[in-house]
Enzyme design. Structure first.
Site, PDB file in Angstrom:
ATOM      1  N   LYS A   9      22.433 114.752  17.768  1.00 35.25           N
ATOM      2  CA  LYS A   9      22.434 113.975  16.534  1.00 35.25           C
ATOM      3  C   LYS A   9      21.014 113.590  16.116  1.00 35.25           C
ATOM      4  CE  LYS A   9      27.157 112.193  17.185  1.00 35.25           C
ATOM      5  NZ  LYS A   9      27.946 110.962  17.505  1.00 35.25           N
ATOM      6  N   TYR A  50      33.985 115.091   9.898  1.00 39.70           N
ATOM      7  CA  TYR A  50      34.568 113.930  10.571  1.00 39.70           C
ATOM      8  C   TYR A  50      35.823 113.415   9.860  1.00 39.70           C
ATOM      9  CZ  TYR A  50      30.752 113.243  13.966  1.00 39.70           C
ATOM     10  OH  TYR A  50      29.875 113.370  15.025  1.00 39.70           O
ATOM     11  N   ASN A 113      23.883 107.738  19.615  1.00 46.56           N
ATOM     12  CA  ASN A 113      24.573 108.127  20.852  1.00 46.56           C
ATOM     13  C   ASN A 113      24.453 109.622  21.162  1.00 46.56           C
ATOM     14  OD1 ASN A 113      26.499 109.128  19.078  1.00 46.56           O
ATOM     15  ND2 ASN A 113      28.251 108.221  20.155  1.00 46.56           N
ATOM     16  N   HIS A 116      27.373 115.050  19.767  1.00 46.82           N
ATOM     17  CA  HIS A 116      28.779 115.270  19.439  1.00 46.82           C
ATOM     18  C   HIS A 116      29.283 116.421  20.299  1.00 46.82           C
ATOM     19  CE1 HIS A 116      32.513 115.986  17.282  1.00 46.82           C
ATOM     20  NE2 HIS A 116      32.231 117.263  17.476  1.00 46.82           N
ATOM     21  N   GLU A 127      35.678 123.349  14.754  1.00 43.97           N
ATOM     22  CA  GLU A 127      34.272 122.957  14.641  1.00 43.97           C
ATOM     23  C   GLU A 127      33.338 124.153  14.805  1.00 43.97           C
ATOM     24  OE1 GLU A 127      33.832 119.583  17.290  1.00 43.97           O
ATOM     25  OE2 GLU A 127      35.150 118.354  16.042  1.00 43.97           O
TER      26      GLU A 127
HETATM   27  P1  IDP Z   1      33.100 110.711  20.418  1.00 47.56           P
HETATM   28  O1  IDP Z   1      31.833 111.093  19.682  1.00 47.56           O
HETATM   29  O2  IDP Z   1      32.812 110.194  21.796  1.00 47.56           O
HETATM   30  O3  IDP Z   1      34.146 111.789  20.386  1.00 47.56           O
HETATM   31  P2  IDP Z   1      34.686 109.357  18.378  1.00 47.56           P
HETATM   32  O4  IDP Z   1      35.676 108.272  18.641  1.00 47.56           O
HETATM   33  O5  IDP Z   1      35.201 110.702  18.001  1.00 47.56           O
HETATM   34  O6  IDP Z   1      33.710 109.436  19.645  1.00 47.56           O
HETATM   35  O7  IDP Z   1      33.731 108.816  17.225  1.00 47.56           O
HETATM   36  C1  IDP Z   1      32.830 109.690  16.562  1.00 47.56           C
HETATM   37  C2  IDP Z   1      31.490 108.997  16.427  1.00 47.56           C
HETATM   38  O8  IDP Z   1      31.633 107.857  15.578  1.00 47.56           O
HETATM   39  C3  IDP Z   1      30.907 108.428  17.738  1.00 47.56           C
HETATM   40  O9  IDP Z   1      30.217 109.389  18.495  1.00 47.56           O
HETATM   41  C4  IDP Z   1      29.990 107.341  17.216  1.00 47.56           C
HETATM   42  O10 IDP Z   1      28.745 107.872  16.760  1.00 47.56           O
HETATM   43  C5  IDP Z   1      30.764 106.818  16.003  1.00 47.56           C
HETATM   44  N1  IDP Z   1      31.598 105.657  16.376  1.00 47.56           N
HETATM   45  C6  IDP Z   1      32.711 105.645  17.134  1.00 47.56           C
HETATM   46  N2  IDP Z   1      33.239 104.415  17.253  1.00 47.56           N
HETATM   47  C7  IDP Z   1      32.436 103.608  16.534  1.00 47.56           C
HETATM   48  C8  IDP Z   1      32.450 102.189  16.262  1.00 47.56           C
HETATM   49  O11 IDP Z   1      33.326 101.449  16.719  1.00 47.56           O
HETATM   50  N3  IDP Z   1      31.432 101.730  15.475  1.00 47.56           N
HETATM   51  C9  IDP Z   1      30.456 102.527  14.972  1.00 47.56           C
HETATM   52  N4  IDP Z   1      30.404 103.863  15.206  1.00 47.56           N
HETATM   53  C10 IDP Z   1      31.381 104.393  15.977  1.00 47.56           C
HETATM   54 MG    MG Z   2      35.180 112.651  18.766  1.00 43.28          MG
END
Ligand code: IDP
Ligand code: MG
Length: 138
Positions: A9, A50, A113, A116, A127
């Protein structure tokens, strides 16, 4: 052999640690990088990518996050690579992630973070075709 789609990212690009994250993945000695490309998502493509999260409260921030700079997209191959790389990514929240995972080591917050990774065979297929439409049916 299984395939998955990952991307590093914009925070990784901003911190100039693309090489470190790629090295950490290569150090696993498990996965082949079949394709790798710098890319950039615009709002429309990010919203499409997304779309499963479109009703979530964080959707807008997520779209902003992944559009704020370049991403490095990779097509990875390996045995159980989908679950294996997810494990190595660590918890979605870097503050909760184990220190020897990518997010635990290189991440800071939910909008920094690191990575992805596709979370199932179905999402990997979708994807991969999103970023590498020509590679899907090989
Ligand atoms: P993942 O990336 O671990 O699969 P997902 O639940 O699919 O997690 O969420 C996609 C992305 O959305 C996360 O990687 C993060 O960057 C963002 N995200 C997830 N939950 C939150 C939240 O509660 N607040 C803000 N951003 C979030
Ligand atoms: Mg995810």
């Amino acid at each position: 052999m299984e395939k998955t789609l990952i991307f590093l990212k914009p925070d990784v690009y901003e911190k100039r640690i693309l090489g470190k994250v790629i090295s950490a993945i290569e150090d696993q000695k498990k996965y082949n990088i079949l394709e790798m490309r710098m890319d950039r998502l615009n709002e429309e493509r990010a919203r499409e990518f997304y779309s499963v999260h479109k009703e979530k409260p964080f959707f807008k921030d997520l779209v902003k996050y992944v559009c704020r700079g370049p991403i490095l997209v990779m097509l990875l191959e390996g045995r159980d690579v989908i679950s294996g790389i997810r494990k190595f990514m660590g918890d979605t929240d870097p503050l909760k992630a184990d220190k020897n995972t990518l997010r635990g080591k290189f991440g800071e917050s939910l909008d920094s973070n690191v990575i992805h990774g596709s979370d199932s065979k179905e999402s990997a297929k979708k994807e991969i075709s999103f970023f590498f439409p020509e590679k899907l049916f090989e």
